[in-house]
Design an enzyme around this catalytic site. Structure first.
Site, PDB file in Angstrom:
ATOM      1  N   LEU A  11       0.851  -1.191   0.000  1.00 37.29           N
ATOM      2  CA  LEU A  11       0.000   0.000   0.000  1.00 37.29           C
ATOM      3  C   LEU A  11       0.885   1.239   0.000  1.00 37.29           C
ATOM      4  O   LEU A  11       1.600   1.512   0.969  1.00 37.29           O
ATOM      5  CB  LEU A  11      -0.922  -0.012   1.222  1.00 37.29           C
ATOM      6  CG  LEU A  11      -1.808  -1.261   1.385  1.00 37.29           C
ATOM      7  CD1 LEU A  11      -2.730  -1.098   2.592  1.00 37.29           C
ATOM      8  CD2 LEU A  11      -2.614  -1.521   0.117  1.00 37.29           C
ATOM      9  N   GLY A  14      -0.764   6.707  -0.146  1.00 44.19           N
ATOM     10  CA  GLY A  14      -0.980   7.825   0.764  1.00 44.19           C
ATOM     11  C   GLY A  14      -0.332   9.116   0.279  1.00 44.19           C
ATOM     12  O   GLY A  14       0.739   9.099  -0.344  1.00 44.19           O
ATOM     13  N   ARG A  18       1.771  15.291   5.912  1.00 44.41           N
ATOM     14  CA  ARG A  18       2.565  15.755   7.062  1.00 44.41           C
ATOM     15  C   ARG A  18       4.056  15.824   6.748  1.00 44.41           C
ATOM     16  O   ARG A  18       4.822  16.461   7.477  1.00 44.41           O
ATOM     17  CB  ARG A  18       2.324  14.834   8.258  1.00 44.41           C
ATOM     18  CG  ARG A  18       0.946  15.014   8.892  1.00 44.41           C
ATOM     19  CD  ARG A  18       0.616  13.902   9.862  1.00 44.41           C
ATOM     20  NE  ARG A  18       1.639  13.756  10.891  1.00 44.41           N
ATOM     21  CZ  ARG A  18       1.754  12.694  11.688  1.00 44.41           C
ATOM     22  NH1 ARG A  18       0.908  11.668  11.554  1.00 44.41           N
ATOM     23  NH2 ARG A  18       2.699  12.636  12.604  1.00 44.41           N
ATOM     24  N   LYS A  25       5.548  10.359  -0.248  1.00 44.28           N
ATOM     25  CA  LYS A  25       6.075   9.938   1.051  1.00 44.28           C
ATOM     26  C   LYS A  25       6.933   8.685   0.963  1.00 44.28           C
ATOM     27  O   LYS A  25       8.027   8.617   1.538  1.00 44.28           O
ATOM     28  CB  LYS A  25       4.929   9.713   2.038  1.00 44.28           C
ATOM     29  CG  LYS A  25       5.391   9.245   3.401  1.00 44.28           C
ATOM     30  CD  LYS A  25       4.253   9.091   4.383  1.00 44.28           C
ATOM     31  CE  LYS A  25       3.362   7.914   4.084  1.00 44.28           C
ATOM     32  NZ  LYS A  25       2.432   7.619   5.198  1.00 44.28           N
ATOM     33  N   GLN A  74      -5.106   3.646  -7.076  1.00 40.46           N
ATOM     34  CA  GLN A  74      -6.291   3.911  -6.259  1.00 40.46           C
ATOM     35  C   GLN A  74      -6.690   5.373  -6.522  1.00 40.46           C
ATOM     36  O   GLN A  74      -6.118   6.299  -5.957  1.00 40.46           O
ATOM     37  CB  GLN A  74      -6.003   3.695  -4.771  1.00 40.46           C
ATOM     38  CG  GLN A  74      -7.233   3.875  -3.894  1.00 40.46           C
ATOM     39  CD  GLN A  74      -6.911   3.863  -2.401  1.00 40.46           C
ATOM     40  OE1 GLN A  74      -5.787   4.152  -1.984  1.00 40.46           O
ATOM     41  NE2 GLN A  74      -7.909   3.525  -1.585  1.00 40.46           N
ATOM     42  N   GLY A 103       3.887   0.643   2.511  1.00 40.36           N
ATOM     43  CA  GLY A 103       5.034   1.195   1.789  1.00 40.36           C
ATOM     44  C   GLY A 103       5.848   2.188   2.572  1.00 40.36           C
ATOM     45  O   GLY A 103       6.951   2.561   2.158  1.00 40.36           O
ATOM     46  N   GLU A 156     -10.520  -0.428  15.550  1.00 40.48           N
ATOM     47  CA  GLU A 156      -9.870   0.862  15.366  1.00 40.48           C
ATOM     48  C   GLU A 156     -10.051   1.708  16.632  1.00 40.48           C
ATOM     49  O   GLU A 156     -11.075   1.637  17.315  1.00 40.48           O
ATOM     50  CB  GLU A 156     -10.458   1.595  14.158  1.00 40.48           C
ATOM     51  CG  GLU A 156     -10.234   0.888  12.836  1.00 40.48           C
ATOM     52  CD  GLU A 156      -8.764   0.783  12.464  1.00 40.48           C
ATOM     53  OE1 GLU A 156      -7.981   1.679  12.847  1.00 40.48           O
ATOM     54  OE2 GLU A 156      -8.388  -0.208  11.807  1.00 40.48           O
ATOM     55  N   ALA A 364      51.790  16.066  -3.994  1.00 40.33           N
ATOM     56  CA  ALA A 364      50.780  16.922  -3.385  1.00 40.33           C
ATOM     57  C   ALA A 364      50.338  18.026  -4.346  1.00 40.33           C
ATOM     58  O   ALA A 364      51.149  18.616  -5.055  1.00 40.33           O
ATOM     59  CB  ALA A 364      51.334  17.538  -2.105  1.00 40.33           C
ATOM     60  N   ALA A 407      58.037  19.082 -10.575  1.00 42.34           N
ATOM     61  CA  ALA A 407      57.072  19.793  -9.739  1.00 42.34           C
ATOM     62  C   ALA A 407      56.671  21.117 -10.386  1.00 42.34           C
ATOM     63  O   ALA A 407      57.478  21.813 -10.991  1.00 42.34           O
ATOM     64  CB  ALA A 407      57.665  20.040  -8.360  1.00 42.34           C
TER      65      ALA A 407
END
Length: 462
Positions: A11, A14, A18, A25, A74, A103, A156, A364, A407
């Site tokens: 699932l 959503g 928030r 999400k 959905q 999920g 619930e 270097a 160098a």
């Protein structure tokens, strides 16, 4: 784990309001991997044969992440029971166990999913539910139990009596259901409840009404925690990091300060690897046995062979391939480059789009100038070559085996094997010049001071 005739519905429809994010999400990462990808992987590792993900109308990004698993949409968010029902066509004809996963719960372990499936099948139960004892049951649905594990109902919180709210066993949202009966039960779910939604949890009451047993399988609260806000995402990340650290140490790596070592989901450390403090492993990193990482390093998309030494303050970017016994030192960045066995890049250097041969020594401040504003070009440095400090190698360019670069040189043309390549203006010496320069500067400074004193004298002010 032995394969089983099991399918999964994840699932993931959503909105996650928030989170206050334009990113769905379930795509927010934990250990550098989208949450829904963790869930799908756990199902696959548990032996699930088929998996379908339920997404919302704006779920194209989720579909890309979970591919090749199919997705169904959905369109109207009418509850978890309605969401699961959208997978009917994708699982048509399947009669094994169907496990429903969330999920946004990426900490669920494959072995827990497997245990849930096995518990349903052993008991011949219509439904098996993962349950946990919550420190604060709050708004969780409550599990009504008989004899410890026989499940009579899921209530619930909004529908619960005070006595039911006192129950500490809570619903995780993860269920394993007899696939032969699932769709009939989902069709019978009604939405005459406080939220006006179709609750997936009502399948327990429907199964019991049909004379089917239902069971509860216990798990930890931490393992089934869902993420609905950024603060919860941070807690989830911390739990996942702790797991990774413990596993790395159990497998034979030494973490000097585990709390400041950060892993990705696919980080692989060999035995006798030592990791110094404040080291970050991005996705796609493999470190072989006996490597020493000296701390304050950052790795992503790279491989480090046995016995190499890296850091401190080194950065290995994607496609960095570090050979056996190679040394990558402080403030060195390697990107899309191979550094062969025994080579040394010890200080303050950038090596990008390059090949560094075995036992070469890079001084270097050396950089490979790989980008001209339009394209990237390769630098090849042969085995045993020596590149002097503060050199710039302007790609495409090759430095042959055993060659030496003086160098401070800017190398724009190939240097043959065993040759000296150097680009410098001739050094000029002017005897006594520095002393004369200082005398002139001192005299000028004294003259300025004398003028300032004259301007500020009392007689001058009158």
């Amino acid at each position: 784990m032995a394969p089983s005739s099991a399918a999964a519905i994840v699932l993931a429809a959503g909105l996650g309001t928030r989170m206050k994010s334009s990113l769905p999400k379930v795509l927010h990462p934990v250990l550098g991997r989208p949450m829904v990808a963790h869930v799908a992987a756990a199902a696959a590792q548990a032996g699930v044969d088929r998996l379908v993900v339920v997404v919302g109308p704006e779920g194209d990004a989720v579909a890309r992440v979970v591919a090749p698993h199919p997705t169904v949409v959905q369109h109207d968010r009418l509850g978890t029971g309605h969401a699961a029902l959208q997978a009917r066509a994708a699982l048509e004809g399947f009669t094994g166990t169907v496990v429903v996963l969330c999920g946004d719960a990426p900490l669920l372990r494959p072995e827990t999913v497997r245990a849930l499936i096995d518990a349903r099948e052993r008991a011949g139960a219509g439904v098996a539910v993962l349950g946990f004892e919550a420190a604060d049951p709050g708004a969780y649905g409550r599990l009504m139990l008989e004899d410890g594990s026989s499940l009579t109902a899921i209530v619930e919180a909004k529908e619960a009596t005070p006595e039911q709210l006192a129950v500490r066993w809570c619903n995780s949202g993860v269920l394993a259901i007899d696939g032969a009966a699932l769709w009939g039960w989902l069709d019978r779910i009604r939405n005459d409840n406080a939220k006006g939604e179709y609750y997936l949890t009502d399948v327990v009451a429907l199964a019991r009404a049909d004379g089917r047993a239902c069971v509860m399988v216990p798990c930890s609260e931490q393992e089934v925690m869902g993420v609905n806000a950024r603060a919860e995402l941070a807690v989830c990340e911390a739990v996942a990091q702790t797991r990774m650290r413990q596993q790395a140490m159990a497998d034979g790596a030494t973490l000097i300060d585990p709390a400041t070592t950060y892993f990705s989901w696919d980080t692989r450390l060999g035995r006798d690897v030592t990791v110094g403090p404040f080291t970050v492993f991005g996705p796609g990193v493999t470190v072989a046995d006996g490597v020493e990482i000296k701390g304050f390093c950052h790795f992503e998309g790279c491989a480090v062979a046995a016995g190499a030494s890296v850091g401190p303050y080194a950065r290995l970017r994607p496609d960095a391939d570090i050979g056996e016994g190679a040394h990558i030192g402080n403030f060195v960045e390697i990107k899309k480059a191979t550094v062969e066995a025994g080579a040394k890049v010890n200080h303050l250097s950038y090596i990008g789009d390059a090949f560094v041969g075995a036992k070469a020594n890079i001084g270097a401040g050396t950089i490979t100038c790989n980008y001209d504003g339009f394209g990237k070009y390769k630098t090849t440095i042969g085995a045993g070559a020596f590149v002097g400090s503060n050199s710039s190698l302007v790609a495409p360019v090759t430095v042959g085996d055993g060659a030496i670069i003086g160098a401070g040189s800017v190398i724009t043309r190939d240097v043959e094997a065993d040759a000296l390549g150097v680009t410098r203006a001739e050094q000029v010496q002017k005897s006594g010049w520095a002393a004369r320069f200082r005398d002139v500067k001192r005299a000028a400074k004294l003259a300025l001071a004398a003028k300032a004193a004259e301007r500020n004298s009392p007689a001058k002010k009158k």
